[in-house]
Design an enzyme around this catalytic site. Sequence first.
Site, mmCIF file in Angstrom:
data_model
loop_
_atom_site.group_PDB
_atom_site.id
_atom_site.type_symbol
_atom_site.label_atom_id
_atom_site.label_comp_id
_atom_site.label_asym_id
_atom_site.label_seq_id
_atom_site.Cartn_x
_atom_site.Cartn_y
_atom_site.Cartn_z
ATOM 1 N N GLU A 92 18.634 15.414 14.318
ATOM 2 C CA GLU A 92 17.785 14.628 15.237
ATOM 3 C C GLU A 92 16.320 14.694 14.829
ATOM 4 O OE1 GLU A 92 18.877 13.040 18.042
ATOM 5 O OE2 GLU A 92 20.788 13.949 18.536
ATOM 6 N N ARG B 249 17.064 13.475 21.593
ATOM 7 C CA ARG B 249 16.114 14.578 21.333
ATOM 8 C C ARG B 249 15.648 15.190 22.654
ATOM 9 N NH1 ARG B 249 12.582 11.194 16.825
ATOM 10 N NH2 ARG B 249 13.963 11.560 15.043
ATOM 11 N N TRP C 168 27.265 13.599 7.536
ATOM 12 C CA TRP C 168 26.826 14.527 8.585
ATOM 13 C C TRP C 168 26.991 13.920 9.977
ATOM 14 C CZ3 TRP C 168 26.655 19.182 7.138
ATOM 15 C CH2 TRP C 168 26.058 19.575 5.946
HETATM 16 P P1 TGC Z 1 8.093 3.915 11.061
HETATM 17 O O1 TGC Z 1 7.363 3.023 10.133
HETATM 18 O O2 TGC Z 1 7.361 4.984 11.784
HETATM 19 O O3 TGC Z 1 8.885 3.010 12.126
HETATM 20 C C1 TGC Z 1 9.757 1.968 11.708
HETATM 21 C C2 TGC Z 1 10.023 1.089 12.898
HETATM 22 O O4 TGC Z 1 10.711 1.818 13.908
HETATM 23 C C3 TGC Z 1 9.919 1.840 15.115
HETATM 24 N N1 TGC Z 1 10.071 3.152 15.725
HETATM 25 C C4 TGC Z 1 10.438 3.327 16.981
HETATM 26 N N2 TGC Z 1 10.760 2.455 17.950
HETATM 27 C C5 TGC Z 1 11.128 2.938 19.147
HETATM 28 N N3 TGC Z 1 11.217 4.264 19.390
HETATM 29 C C6 TGC Z 1 10.914 5.183 18.432
HETATM 30 N N4 TGC Z 1 11.029 6.487 18.676
HETATM 31 C C7 TGC Z 1 10.499 4.714 17.161
HETATM 32 N N5 TGC Z 1 10.156 5.322 15.995
HETATM 33 C C8 TGC Z 1 9.896 4.339 15.123
HETATM 34 C C9 TGC Z 1 8.508 1.585 14.654
HETATM 35 O O5 TGC Z 1 7.727 1.054 15.692
HETATM 36 C C10 TGC Z 1 8.740 0.577 13.564
HETATM 37 O O6 TGC Z 1 9.030 -0.660 14.161
HETATM 38 P P2 TGC Z 1 8.555 -2.048 13.467
HETATM 39 O O7 TGC Z 1 9.043 -3.094 14.424
HETATM 40 O O8 TGC Z 1 7.083 -1.927 13.367
HETATM 41 O O9 TGC Z 1 9.247 -2.078 12.136
HETATM 42 O O10 TGC Z 1 9.346 4.495 10.299
HETATM 43 P P3 TGC Z 1 9.449 5.410 9.008
HETATM 44 O O11 TGC Z 1 10.450 4.754 8.120
HETATM 45 O O12 TGC Z 1 8.113 5.769 8.469
HETATM 46 O O13 TGC Z 1 10.132 6.748 9.570
HETATM 47 C C11 TGC Z 1 9.671 7.356 10.699
HETATM 48 C C12 TGC Z 1 10.372 8.710 10.940
HETATM 49 C C13 TGC Z 1 10.361 9.577 9.706
HETATM 50 C C14 TGC Z 1 9.592 9.410 12.021
HETATM 51 C C15 TGC Z 1 11.763 8.534 11.432
HETATM 52 O O14 TGC Z 1 12.495 7.755 10.619
HETATM 53 C C16 TGC Z 1 12.459 9.825 11.768
HETATM 54 O O15 TGC Z 1 12.337 10.288 12.901
HETATM 55 N N6 TGC Z 1 13.274 10.461 10.860
HETATM 56 C C17 TGC Z 1 14.190 11.484 11.216
HETATM 57 C C18 TGC Z 1 15.576 10.907 11.191
HETATM 58 C C19 TGC Z 1 16.428 11.403 12.300
HETATM 59 O O16 TGC Z 1 15.993 11.897 13.308
HETATM 60 N N7 TGC Z 1 17.737 11.259 12.133
HETATM 61 C C20 TGC Z 1 18.653 11.640 13.145
HETATM 62 C C21 TGC Z 1 20.069 11.175 12.817
HETATM 63 S S1 TGC Z 1 21.167 11.297 14.193
HETATM 64 C C22 TGC Z 1 21.438 12.936 14.375
HETATM 65 O O17 TGC Z 1 20.899 13.780 13.750
HETATM 66 C C23 TGC Z 1 22.414 13.264 15.404
HETATM 67 S S2 TGC Z 1 22.792 14.949 15.533
HETATM 68 C C24 TGC Z 1 23.516 14.820 17.025
HETATM 69 C C25 TGC Z 1 24.136 16.011 17.553
HETATM 70 O O18 TGC Z 1 25.152 16.481 16.993
HETATM 71 O O19 TGC Z 1 23.658 16.457 18.644
HETATM 72 P P1 FAD Z 2 16.283 15.717 4.092
HETATM 73 O O1 FAD Z 2 15.784 14.487 4.730
HETATM 74 O O2 FAD Z 2 16.737 15.642 2.683
HETATM 75 O O3 FAD Z 2 15.182 16.843 4.241
HETATM 76 C C1 FAD Z 2 15.189 18.032 3.450
HETATM 77 C C2 FAD Z 2 13.871 18.770 3.701
HETATM 78 O O4 FAD Z 2 12.781 17.952 3.276
HETATM 79 C C3 FAD Z 2 13.637 19.069 5.190
HETATM 80 O O5 FAD Z 2 13.026 20.316 5.313
HETATM 81 C C4 FAD Z 2 12.666 17.978 5.610
HETATM 82 O O6 FAD Z 2 11.850 18.373 6.720
HETATM 83 C C5 FAD Z 2 11.845 17.807 4.337
HETATM 84 N N1 FAD Z 2 11.234 16.479 4.277
HETATM 85 C C6 FAD Z 2 11.835 15.272 4.168
HETATM 86 N N2 FAD Z 2 10.928 14.290 4.167
HETATM 87 C C7 FAD Z 2 9.716 14.883 4.265
HETATM 88 C C8 FAD Z 2 8.382 14.403 4.331
HETATM 89 N N3 FAD Z 2 8.100 13.103 4.306
HETATM 90 N N4 FAD Z 2 7.375 15.306 4.408
HETATM 91 C C9 FAD Z 2 7.649 16.635 4.473
HETATM 92 N N5 FAD Z 2 8.890 17.158 4.424
HETATM 93 C C10 FAD Z 2 9.909 16.278 4.331
HETATM 94 N N6 FAD Z 2 23.159 12.250 11.500
HETATM 95 C C11 FAD Z 2 23.673 11.151 12.127
HETATM 96 O O7 FAD Z 2 23.317 10.023 11.822
HETATM 97 N N7 FAD Z 2 24.612 11.290 13.115
HETATM 98 C C12 FAD Z 2 25.076 12.501 13.494
HETATM 99 O O8 FAD Z 2 25.922 12.596 14.414
HETATM 100 C C13 FAD Z 2 24.573 13.678 12.839
HETATM 101 N N8 FAD Z 2 25.074 14.902 13.132
HETATM 102 C C14 FAD Z 2 24.678 15.993 12.383
HETATM 103 C C15 FAD Z 2 25.331 17.216 12.562
HETATM 104 C C16 FAD Z 2 24.981 18.302 11.775
HETATM 105 C C17 FAD Z 2 25.706 19.601 11.933
HETATM 106 C C18 FAD Z 2 23.932 18.179 10.826
HETATM 107 C C19 FAD Z 2 23.512 19.358 9.989
HETATM 108 C C20 FAD Z 2 23.298 16.984 10.646
HETATM 109 C C21 FAD Z 2 23.677 15.860 11.414
HETATM 110 N N9 FAD Z 2 23.101 14.609 11.181
HETATM 111 C C22 FAD Z 2 23.589 13.489 11.825
HETATM 112 C C23 FAD Z 2 22.140 14.429 10.100
HETATM 113 C C24 FAD Z 2 20.737 14.934 10.428
HETATM 114 O O9 FAD Z 2 20.077 14.066 11.278
HETATM 115 C C25 FAD Z 2 20.002 15.101 9.089
HETATM 116 O O10 FAD Z 2 20.560 16.240 8.459
HETATM 117 C C26 FAD Z 2 18.513 15.250 9.265
HETATM 118 O O11 FAD Z 2 17.935 14.068 9.771
HETATM 119 C C27 FAD Z 2 17.813 15.640 7.945
HETATM 120 O O12 FAD Z 2 18.258 14.872 6.887
HETATM 121 P P2 FAD Z 2 18.746 15.599 5.518
HETATM 122 O O13 FAD Z 2 19.746 16.626 5.888
HETATM 123 O O14 FAD Z 2 19.164 14.515 4.587
HETATM 124 O O15 FAD Z 2 17.477 16.346 4.981
#
Ligand code: TGC
Ligand code: FAD
Length: 405
Positions: free
Chosen positions: A384, A264, A182
């Site tokens: 995100e 974000r 993704w």
């Molecule tokens: P957790 O135990 O809460 O934290 C682990 C370590 O990370 C540190 N930390 C941060 N530090 C700086 N800024 C932040 N915002 C931070 N959030 C966490 C935290 O202090 C800790 O550090 P340390 O030194 O104590 O180890 O971590 P967790 O494993 O329980 O997970 C937390 C959670 C679920 C909130 C996080 O992993 C999360 O936000 N998950 C969502 C994943 C996500 O957003 N993926 C995005 C992928 S990129 C994308 O989607 C691009 S799309 C782009 C586009 O096309 O526009």
């Molecule tokens: P999952 O994590 O499998 O989640 C599935 C469902 O379960 C969701 O509803 C979620 O909210 C729920 N869920 C998961 N955990 C919990 C919990 N603990 N409690 C309650 N509910 C929970 N990623 C990158 O790294 N780089 C990119 O450039 C990027 N671009 C993207 C572009 C597109 C078009 C898309 C669709 C995604 C992209 N992503 C990228 C990935 C994106 O960040 C992930 O899709 C997103 O973080 C969710 O992960 P997942 O799809 O594996 O869903």
Amino acid sequence: MASPTLDQKSAKSMKQDLFDHPDFYAVDGLLTEEHKLIRSSIRDFVKRQISPYIEDWAQRAYFPYEIVKKFGDIGAFGPTVPTEYGGGGLDYISYGLIMQEVERGDSGMRSTASVQGSLVMYPIYKFGNEEQRKKYLPKLGSGEWLGCFGLTEPDHGSNPGGMVTNFKDMGDHYLLNGAKMWISNSPKADVAVVWAKNEEGRIHGLIVERGMPGFSTPETHGKWSLRASTTGELVFDNVKVPKENLLPGKSGLGAPMMCLDSARYGIAWGAIGAAMDCYDSARRYSLERIQFGKPIGSFQLIQKKLAEMLTEITKAQLLNWRLGTLMNEGKATTAQISLAKRNNVEIALEIAREARQIHGGMGITGEYPIMRHMANLESVLTYEGTHDIHLLILGKEITGIQAFV
Ligand code: TGC
Ligand code: FAD
């Protein structure tokens, strides 16, 4: 005379972009002249370079690669990165306004820009050394190179800390193995900022370049959302990564999370761009479309929808502006950013759905931007950090109790 066909109607109307933003609480009064100038130049760019073509690109699932250089030329990449490294040297309100205007055109176009700025240039600027900054940032800022950000894996989306992509120290280089999924921009990217674990299980950022043997970027096909953005995988099969490509400034999950805070924030603004486009189109349509001998805008139920849209847009504009000032002061917290991303994407999606209803059957066609925005926003709600993950981040902030596991 026969009624015009949908194609004839499209040819006549789709090139015209009459957008103007609603400003019910005079939020413009909180902006500087420079902010307004930046907004109007990006809006003008979107009207000329995106609006006339976007329906066609999205319908054909075509990523217009030439937009990368054009974004570079207008300063849409890395607005907050200092100018000496090829960024814009601007503040966070400017960054937000740029994302708002680009996403007003299309969320997929904003993806291209926000990944390049917040997820590729930002980590290289923030965690890179001087050589890395000089080598990569000017080319990324100008749009000569396109970048992508690899965090998500097939089995680790919301839980990126569980990633299995890893690298081993081989003495004179690192050996990288694993896969990311993704990934926005990946099929066309020249460089990828990749998050992987070392032998001790510590997460680090590595810069991987196209052409390194064992590195491939297969495209993801069949998306119904963000169709004008290119998405793919990153596959690492014993890729030899030079040691100088490791980002030395920060390790651990906190490093990619800091990049996500910046991206974000941009999405919180971008989503309102899409919402305002839907509102603007719905308002216009409600005044032009006659049913029962009157414009549909004269019916109370249509007015209710428009009034609620404007209310939510106005609240989100104020939220964004305040968050922007906190970002400028370096005081914005992750939870504050989560609240804005979560709220603004949700209301944008709701506004798109209501606008679709106001456009009746025409709302499902490419003659109006509504259905495209609506489908795009479904991805924005998930990437995100999903809608529910942001709720859990807020829940943890409120209670101090982590409810992810
Ligand atoms: P957790 O135990 O809460 O934290 C682990 C370590 O990370 C540190 N930390 C941060 N530090 C700086 N800024 C932040 N915002 C931070 N959030 C966490 C935290 O202090 C800790 O550090 P340390 O030194 O104590 O180890 O971590 P967790 O494993 O329980 O997970 C937390 C959670 C679920 C909130 C996080 O992993 C999360 O936000 N998950 C969502 C994943 C996500 O957003 N993926 C995005 C992928 S990129 C994308 O989607 C691009 S799309 C782009 C586009 O096309 O526009
Ligand atoms: P999952 O994590 O499998 O989640 C599935 C469902 O379960 C969701 O509803 C979620 O909210 C729920 N869920 C998961 N955990 C919990 C919990 N603990 N409690 C309650 N509910 C929970 N990623 C990158 O790294 N780089 C990119 O450039 C990027 N671009 C993207 C572009 C597109 C078009 C898309 C669709 C995604 C992209 N992503 C990228 C990935 C994106 O960040 C992930 O899709 C997103 O973080 C969710 O992960 P997942 O799809 O594996 O869903």
